[in-house]
Design an enzyme around this catalytic site. Structure first.
Site, PDB file in Angstrom:
ATOM      1  N   LYS A   1      84.632 -10.714  55.445  1.00  0.00           N
ATOM      2  CA  LYS A   1      83.982 -12.027  55.623  1.00  0.00           C
ATOM      3  C   LYS A   1      82.520 -11.860  56.034  1.00  0.00           C
ATOM      4  CE  LYS A   1      86.780 -13.312  58.889  1.00  0.00           C
ATOM      5  NZ  LYS A   1      87.644 -12.100  58.996  1.00  0.00           N
TER       6      LYS A   1
ATOM      7  N   ARG B   1      89.701 -20.705  63.492  1.00  0.00           N
ATOM      8  CA  ARG B   1      90.830 -19.793  63.292  1.00  0.00           C
ATOM      9  C   ARG B   1      92.075 -20.187  64.062  1.00  0.00           C
ATOM     10  NH1 ARG B   1      87.346 -14.813  63.948  1.00  0.00           N
ATOM     11  NH2 ARG B   1      88.921 -13.347  64.575  1.00  0.00           N
TER      12      ARG B   1
ATOM     13  N   ARG C   1      84.888   1.227  59.834  1.00  0.00           N
ATOM     14  CA  ARG C   1      83.730   0.350  60.051  1.00  0.00           C
ATOM     15  C   ARG C   1      82.796   0.903  61.130  1.00  0.00           C
ATOM     16  NH1 ARG C   1      84.335  -5.954  61.069  1.00  0.00           N
ATOM     17  NH2 ARG C   1      85.738  -5.284  62.734  1.00  0.00           N
TER      18      ARG C   1
ATOM     19  N   ARG D   1      83.167  -0.672  66.909  1.00  0.00           N
ATOM     20  CA  ARG D   1      83.508  -1.805  67.787  1.00  0.00           C
ATOM     21  C   ARG D   1      84.723  -1.462  68.643  1.00  0.00           C
ATOM     22  NH1 ARG D   1      83.460  -7.277  64.188  1.00  0.00           N
ATOM     23  NH2 ARG D   1      85.408  -7.617  65.299  1.00  0.00           N
TER      24      ARG D   1
ATOM     25  N   ARG E   1      95.248  -7.786  66.445  1.00  0.00           N
ATOM     26  CA  ARG E   1      94.424  -8.806  65.774  1.00  0.00           C
ATOM     27  C   ARG E   1      95.100  -9.301  64.504  1.00  0.00           C
ATOM     28  NH1 ARG E   1      89.261  -5.512  65.028  1.00  0.00           N
ATOM     29  NH2 ARG E   1      88.456  -7.285  63.894  1.00  0.00           N
TER      30      ARG E   1
HETATM   31  P1  AP5 Z   1      83.549  -6.990  57.560  1.00  0.00           P
HETATM   32  O1  AP5 Z   1      82.644  -7.725  56.636  1.00  0.00           O
HETATM   33  O2  AP5 Z   1      83.001  -6.519  58.859  1.00  0.00           O
HETATM   34  O3  AP5 Z   1      84.927  -7.804  57.744  1.00  0.00           O
HETATM   35  P2  AP5 Z   1      85.245  -9.152  58.538  1.00  0.00           P
HETATM   36  O4  AP5 Z   1      86.232  -9.906  57.715  1.00  0.00           O
HETATM   37  O5  AP5 Z   1      84.007  -9.843  58.948  1.00  0.00           O
HETATM   38  O6  AP5 Z   1      86.011  -8.496  59.769  1.00  0.00           O
HETATM   39  P3  AP5 Z   1      85.924  -8.785  61.323  1.00  0.00           P
HETATM   40  O7  AP5 Z   1      86.797  -7.701  61.946  1.00  0.00           O
HETATM   41  O8  AP5 Z   1      84.530  -8.866  61.825  1.00  0.00           O
HETATM   42  O9  AP5 Z   1      86.625 -10.113  61.425  1.00  0.00           O
HETATM   43  P4  AP5 Z   1      87.327 -10.674  62.625  1.00  0.00           P
HETATM   44  O10 AP5 Z   1      87.646 -12.014  62.127  1.00  0.00           O
HETATM   45  O11 AP5 Z   1      88.475  -9.909  63.162  1.00  0.00           O
HETATM   46  O12 AP5 Z   1      86.266 -10.457  63.787  1.00  0.00           O
HETATM   47  P5  AP5 Z   1      85.296 -11.460  64.529  1.00  0.00           P
HETATM   48  O13 AP5 Z   1      84.048 -10.750  64.796  1.00  0.00           O
HETATM   49  O14 AP5 Z   1      85.250 -12.772  63.832  1.00  0.00           O
HETATM   50  O15 AP5 Z   1      84.136  -5.728  56.744  1.00  0.00           O
HETATM   51  C1  AP5 Z   1      85.028  -4.822  57.363  1.00  0.00           C
HETATM   52  C2  AP5 Z   1      84.697  -3.393  56.893  1.00  0.00           C
HETATM   53  O16 AP5 Z   1      84.999  -3.246  55.508  1.00  0.00           O
HETATM   54  C3  AP5 Z   1      83.227  -2.996  57.039  1.00  0.00           C
HETATM   55  O17 AP5 Z   1      83.203  -1.636  57.377  1.00  0.00           O
HETATM   56  C4  AP5 Z   1      82.646  -3.210  55.636  1.00  0.00           C
HETATM   57  O18 AP5 Z   1      81.545  -2.356  55.392  1.00  0.00           O
HETATM   58  C5  AP5 Z   1      83.831  -2.872  54.761  1.00  0.00           C
HETATM   59  N1  AP5 Z   1      83.918  -3.639  53.520  1.00  0.00           N
HETATM   60  C6  AP5 Z   1      83.607  -4.952  53.332  1.00  0.00           C
HETATM   61  N2  AP5 Z   1      83.867  -5.313  52.057  1.00  0.00           N
HETATM   62  C7  AP5 Z   1      84.372  -4.206  51.436  1.00  0.00           C
HETATM   63  C8  AP5 Z   1      84.842  -3.954  50.118  1.00  0.00           C
HETATM   64  N3  AP5 Z   1      84.849  -4.884  49.184  1.00  0.00           N
HETATM   65  N4  AP5 Z   1      85.298  -2.707  49.823  1.00  0.00           N
HETATM   66  C9  AP5 Z   1      85.303  -1.740  50.766  1.00  0.00           C
HETATM   67  N5  AP5 Z   1      84.863  -1.898  52.025  1.00  0.00           N
HETATM   68  C10 AP5 Z   1      84.404  -3.132  52.371  1.00  0.00           C
HETATM   69  O19 AP5 Z   1      86.087 -11.695  65.883  1.00  0.00           O
HETATM   70  C11 AP5 Z   1      86.208 -10.705  66.875  1.00  0.00           C
HETATM   71  C12 AP5 Z   1      86.859 -11.297  68.104  1.00  0.00           C
HETATM   72  O20 AP5 Z   1      86.046 -12.369  68.632  1.00  0.00           O
HETATM   73  C13 AP5 Z   1      88.245 -11.933  67.891  1.00  0.00           C
HETATM   74  O21 AP5 Z   1      89.292 -10.986  67.940  1.00  0.00           O
HETATM   75  C14 AP5 Z   1      88.287 -12.949  69.059  1.00  0.00           C
HETATM   76  O22 AP5 Z   1      88.597 -12.319  70.273  1.00  0.00           O
HETATM   77  C15 AP5 Z   1      86.842 -13.452  69.114  1.00  0.00           C
HETATM   78  N6  AP5 Z   1      86.616 -14.645  68.264  1.00  0.00           N
HETATM   79  C16 AP5 Z   1      85.739 -14.758  67.209  1.00  0.00           C
HETATM   80  N7  AP5 Z   1      85.810 -15.983  66.659  1.00  0.00           N
HETATM   81  C17 AP5 Z   1      86.757 -16.660  67.341  1.00  0.00           C
HETATM   82  C18 AP5 Z   1      87.306 -17.971  67.224  1.00  0.00           C
HETATM   83  N8  AP5 Z   1      86.904 -18.821  66.272  1.00  0.00           N
HETATM   84  N9  AP5 Z   1      88.257 -18.325  68.101  1.00  0.00           N
HETATM   85  C19 AP5 Z   1      88.694 -17.505  69.065  1.00  0.00           C
HETATM   86  N10 AP5 Z   1      88.227 -16.246  69.236  1.00  0.00           N
HETATM   87  C20 AP5 Z   1      87.266 -15.822  68.381  1.00  0.00           C
END
Ligand code: AP5
Length: 219
Positions: free
Chosen positions: A19, A94, A133, A166, A177
């Site tokens: 994402k 989410r 990552r 991370r 997660r």
């Molecule tokens: P990446 O683009 O980083 O993936 P992502 O979907 O953004 O993954 P996240 O882990 O950041 O999502 P998340 O939803 O768990 O975390 P968030 O920060 O929102 O890609 C992943 C990897 O794959 C990278 O290495 C990339 O280079 C690689 N890649 C990408 N595309 C590829 C492809 N096509 N082929 C191969 N490799 C590829 O949330 C973190 C924490 O914050 C949560 O656990 C929670 O505690 C809190 N939080 C955030 N938002 C909320 C909310 N709305 N409500 C409550 N808590 C929240």
């Protein structure tokens, strides 16, 4: 003029599906800000603000930060002038309560969501992506040790900062997660399907292939 037309967009999907990688590219093309709640929370942690301190314990164990905290963050962010022409929400909503809160916020702002994109990939691919990552602790740009390397090893292309793994990308936390995603966030996909604005993006393939699917879905 932007080549895309959908300007108020939500990106949904499991952790590690890509994402964040796609959000920055799509936001640039749309000419709207990408608003990622995970990035906002990590920045707050780094600065040691009260919000960051509150969020830390939840994030480190792979749990969600309480709804009222993230809802407040997003509502404030969407009121900023740069969101007037549109925004791309990454990682929010989410939970179902967050989806309802977002509905209320956009109604208050007198706008509507155009599209919700659901990034779909099998769990094995997610685990593979998260285990390799590397993230920039300053600007949050995501890289991967094999599939998305920076130009100079270990250093962010955008801002030159040393990349880190991370805390919540440790295998045990990733498992938690993914479980939280299945119970809390999967129903949000259904919510937008019912609302008639959902498009599914098959998310296996190269970053560029998926980028083209996103562009088509937002056209
Ligand atoms: P990446 O683009 O980083 O993936 P992502 O979907 O953004 O993954 P996240 O882990 O950041 O999502 P998340 O939803 O768990 O975390 P968030 O920060 O929102 O890609 C992943 C990897 O794959 C990278 O290495 C990339 O280079 C690689 N890649 C990408 N595309 C590829 C492809 N096509 N082929 C191969 N490799 C590829 O949330 C973190 C924490 O914050 C949560 O656990 C929670 O505690 C809190 N939080 C955030 N938002 C909320 C909310 N709305 N409500 C409550 N808590 C929240």
């Amino acid at each position: 003029m932007s080549s895309m037309t959908a300007a108020r967009v939500v990106f949904l999907g499991p952790p590690g599906v890509g994402k964040g990688t796609q959000a920055s590219r799509a936001a640039k093309r749309l000419g709207v800000p990408a608003v990622a709640t995970g990035d906002i929370l990590r920045e707050a942690r780094q600065k040691g603000t009260p919000l960051g301190k509150e969020a830390q314990a939840y994030m480190d164990r792979g749990a969600l930060v309480p709804d009222e905290v993230v809802v407040r963050i997003v509502e404030e962010r969407l009121r900023q002038p740069d969101c007037a022409k549109g925004f791309l929400l990454d990682g929010f909503p989410r939970t179902l309560p967050q989806s309802h809160a977002l509905d209320r916020t956009v109604t208050k702002l007198n706008v509507a969501l155009d599209r919700a994109l659901f990034f779909d990939a099998p769990e094995a691919a997610l685990v593979q992506r998260l285990s390799g990552r590397r993230t920039c602790p300053k600007c949050q740009a995501p890289y991967h040790a094999e599939t998305n390397k920076p130009k100079r090893e270990g250093v962010c292309d955008r801002c030159g900062t040393a990349l880190v793994t991370r805390d919540d990308d440790q295998p045990g936390t990733v498992k938690r997660r993914l479980a939280v995603y299945r119970t809390e966030t999967a129903p949000v996909v259904e919510f937008y399907k019912k609302a008639g604005i959902l498009k599914t993006i098959p998310s296996e393939g190269t970053i560029e292939e998926i980028e083209a699917r996103v562009a088509a879905a937002l056209a």
